[in-house]
Design a protein around this motif. Structure first.
Motif, PDB file in Angstrom:
ATOM      1  N   ASP A 281       0.825  -1.215   0.000  1.00 46.41           N
ATOM      2  CA  ASP A 281       0.000   0.000   0.000  1.00 46.41           C
ATOM      3  C   ASP A 281       0.862   1.268   0.000  1.00 46.41           C
ATOM      4  O   ASP A 281       0.523   2.265   0.632  1.00 46.41           O
ATOM      5  N   GLU A 282       1.964   1.209  -0.755  1.00 43.62           N
ATOM      6  CA  GLU A 282       2.826   2.375  -0.890  1.00 43.62           C
ATOM      7  C   GLU A 282       2.491   3.132  -2.169  1.00 43.62           C
ATOM      8  O   GLU A 282       2.408   2.515  -3.237  1.00 43.62           O
ATOM      9  N   PRO A 283       2.319   4.440  -2.127  1.00 43.33           N
ATOM     10  CA  PRO A 283       2.100   5.221  -3.340  1.00 43.33           C
ATOM     11  C   PRO A 283       3.424   5.500  -4.034  1.00 43.33           C
ATOM     12  O   PRO A 283       4.492   5.394  -3.414  1.00 43.33           O
ATOM     13  N   ALA A 309      -5.714   1.446  -0.617  1.00 38.69           N
ATOM     14  CA  ALA A 309      -6.244   2.804  -0.816  1.00 38.69           C
ATOM     15  C   ALA A 309      -5.147   3.847  -0.954  1.00 38.69           C
ATOM     16  O   ALA A 309      -5.250   4.763  -1.781  1.00 38.69           O
ATOM     17  N   ARG A 310      -4.091   3.759  -0.151  1.00 35.25           N
ATOM     18  CA  ARG A 310      -3.015   4.742  -0.244  1.00 35.25           C
ATOM     19  C   ARG A 310      -2.306   4.656  -1.585  1.00 35.25           C
ATOM     20  O   ARG A 310      -1.970   5.674  -2.201  1.00 35.25           O
ATOM     21  N   PHE A 311      -2.061   3.431  -2.051  1.00 36.38           N
ATOM     22  CA  PHE A 311      -1.426   3.249  -3.358  1.00 36.38           C
ATOM     23  C   PHE A 311      -2.278   3.835  -4.467  1.00 36.38           C
ATOM     24  O   PHE A 311      -1.788   4.616  -5.298  1.00 36.38           O
ATOM     25  N   ALA A 313      -4.827   5.996  -4.416  1.00 38.53           N
ATOM     26  CA  ALA A 313      -5.001   7.453  -4.331  1.00 38.53           C
ATOM     27  C   ALA A 313      -3.720   8.175  -4.723  1.00 38.53           C
ATOM     28  O   ALA A 313      -3.743   9.190  -5.441  1.00 38.53           O
ATOM     29  N   GLY A 314      -2.579   7.650  -4.261  1.00 29.00           N
ATOM     30  CA  GLY A 314      -1.304   8.267  -4.600  1.00 29.00           C
ATOM     31  C   GLY A 314      -0.989   8.157  -6.074  1.00 29.00           C
ATOM     32  O   GLY A 314      -0.424   9.085  -6.679  1.00 29.00           O
TER      33      GLY A 314
END
Length: 440
Positions: A281-283, A309-311, A313-314
């Protein structure tokens, strides 16, 4: 003078080339030699196993997709710091496309160009003296190559080996080793070939087992004496140029298919490669100027990616102002949805109007020659690229038109295959795996 080499090849697929290659690499490394690997033709899986066996990246050498300058630059990567290069063929020794001499993509082109003798792996299950006729045909078919000898694979018994060797002695073909039939030697597979090296349970133990078998069954001294030829000296002058100065590259079990000659070229041109993990989950790091999503196995992790989600969205924030490109699996993740083999549909990034499915698998395989429609991270409009396609996904969405497609493509023999990929704003992607640009 650069390192000598050997090409491990076979008359056909499924003969045991990878088993023999890995056994040989690891056994010679155990002797203290600096062994470097190479793979003939497009392939991501085998080179990862080569890296596990040798401790160094394994490059791809492709006489069709790569022009002479790029081919020699990549071969130079293999010889750098090496005592010996062990190259593994793909399919059969002479299998390739219909093209000009030395440009067919066949293993034999690579052996001939660099003078690497061929170590022929013979699957002798179901044959005895007749195996010699196959080896004799391989030795005589192409006068450009030199056969070092053969390794017998899947030998059933001592008597079976004697019978096979009797035929080879009559043909004056040296036997440089033999491996007995052993189901435990088979590496696990999935739809694109072997399971990735990083996912193979007890890989080091498996490689050590292969090494023990190589030391017992292969004449390592004779194989070393048979090595010859030489690849070009390392230069890197013909390697690919980077798409940016700081490149965010997705890198984990879902995104692992990126050719070493690509990243080597990027680094040597001064670019910094910044890995990140969508599965964690890393952007993509915001201070990068390009984001690259390689191919891999996102279909095996679709639910996890959909919930990252973070990935997601980023990635969307990054794409709003900077270029993002996806190859094959990366292309699917840039799309709107991905249906897995169980028929469950997972929402993806929604940056391209693409919906893909693995529920009804269909093989798409072969070289692709692409001409870009518009300027982008892969090059300027009109740039000719050479690569390949290898996947089982189906596109459920409407095909692109010329206003939204990434490229127009043909197969290796120039047969038109229509439009491929999509582009939207600064985002682009396709099932096409890039190997070389028009200057390669």
């Amino acid at each position: 003078m650069s390192a000598p080499g050997l090409l491990v090849a076979a008359p056909r697929s499924g003969s045991g080339k990878t088993t023999v290659t890995l056994a040989l690499m690891r056994a010679l490394r155990r002797r203290g030699l600096a062994v470097r690997g190479a793979k003939c033709g497009p392939d991501y899986i085998d080179p990862a196993f080569h890296r596990a066996a040798t401790g160094h990246d394994s490059v791809n050498l492709d006489s069709f997709a790569m022009g002479e300058r790029l081919l020699d630059s990549v071969a130079g990567l293999a010889t750098e710091g090496a005592d010996l290069v062990v190259a593994e063929g793909s399919m059969g020794l002479f299998d390739g496309i219909v093209a000009g001499a030395g440009r067919t993509g066949a293993n034999a082109d690579i052996a001939a160009r660099y003078g690497w003798p061929v170590l022929l792996v013979l699957d002798v299950s179901g044959a005895a003296q007749s195996a010699a006729a196959v080896a004799l045909g391989c030795r005589a078919y192409d006068p450009r190559i030199r056969m070092a000898g053969v390794v017998l694979n899947k030998v059933a018994s001592a008597r079976h080996r004697r019978l096979v060797e009797d035929g080879l002695a009559k043909a004056d073909i040296p036997v440089l080793g033999a491996l007995m039939r052993d189901a435990a030697l088979t590496l696990p597979e999935r739809h694109l070939g072997l399971v990735q090296a990083g996912e193979t349970a007890d890989l080091d133990a498996r490689l050590d087992r292969l090494t023990d078998l190589a030391e017992a069954g292969l004449d390592l001294d004779a194989i070393l004496r048979a090595a010859g030829g030489e690849g070009p000296s390392p230069s890197g002058s013909g390697l690919p140029r980077p798409p940016g100065s700081r490149i965010a590259v997705a890198s984990d079990a879902a995104f692992s298919f990126l050719y070493p000659h690509m990243t080597a070229g990027w680094r040597r041109a001064g670019a910094e490669i910044v890995p990140f993990s969508p599965l964690a989950d890393e952007p993509p790091p915001a201070d990068c100027d390009v984001c690259w999503l390689p191919g891999g196995y996102p279909e095996l992790h679709a639910g996890r990616l959909a919930s990252a989600a973070r990935f997601l969205a980023g990635l969307r924030r990054f794409a709003a102002g900077k270029p993002v490109h996806g190859e094959c699996g990366g292309y699917m993740v840039l799309g709107e949805s991905l249906e897995d083999t169980d028929g469950i549909t997972h929402a993806m990034a929604g940056l391209l109007p693409v919906a893909t499915s693995y529920r009804a698998r269909k093989l798409h395989l072969g070289y692709r020659v692409a001409t870009l429609f518009a300027d982008g991270v892969l090059g300027a409009a009109g740039t000719r690229l050479v690569g390949h396609e290898f996947h089982y996904a189906s596109e459920l969405s409407s095909p692109p038109d010329a206003e939204r497609a990434l490229a127009r493509v043909t197969d290796a023999e120039g047969v038109p295959l229509g439009l491929a990929g999509h582009r939207s704003g600064l985002t682009s992607g396709s099932f096409f795996h890039l190997i070389a640009g028009e200057t390669g």
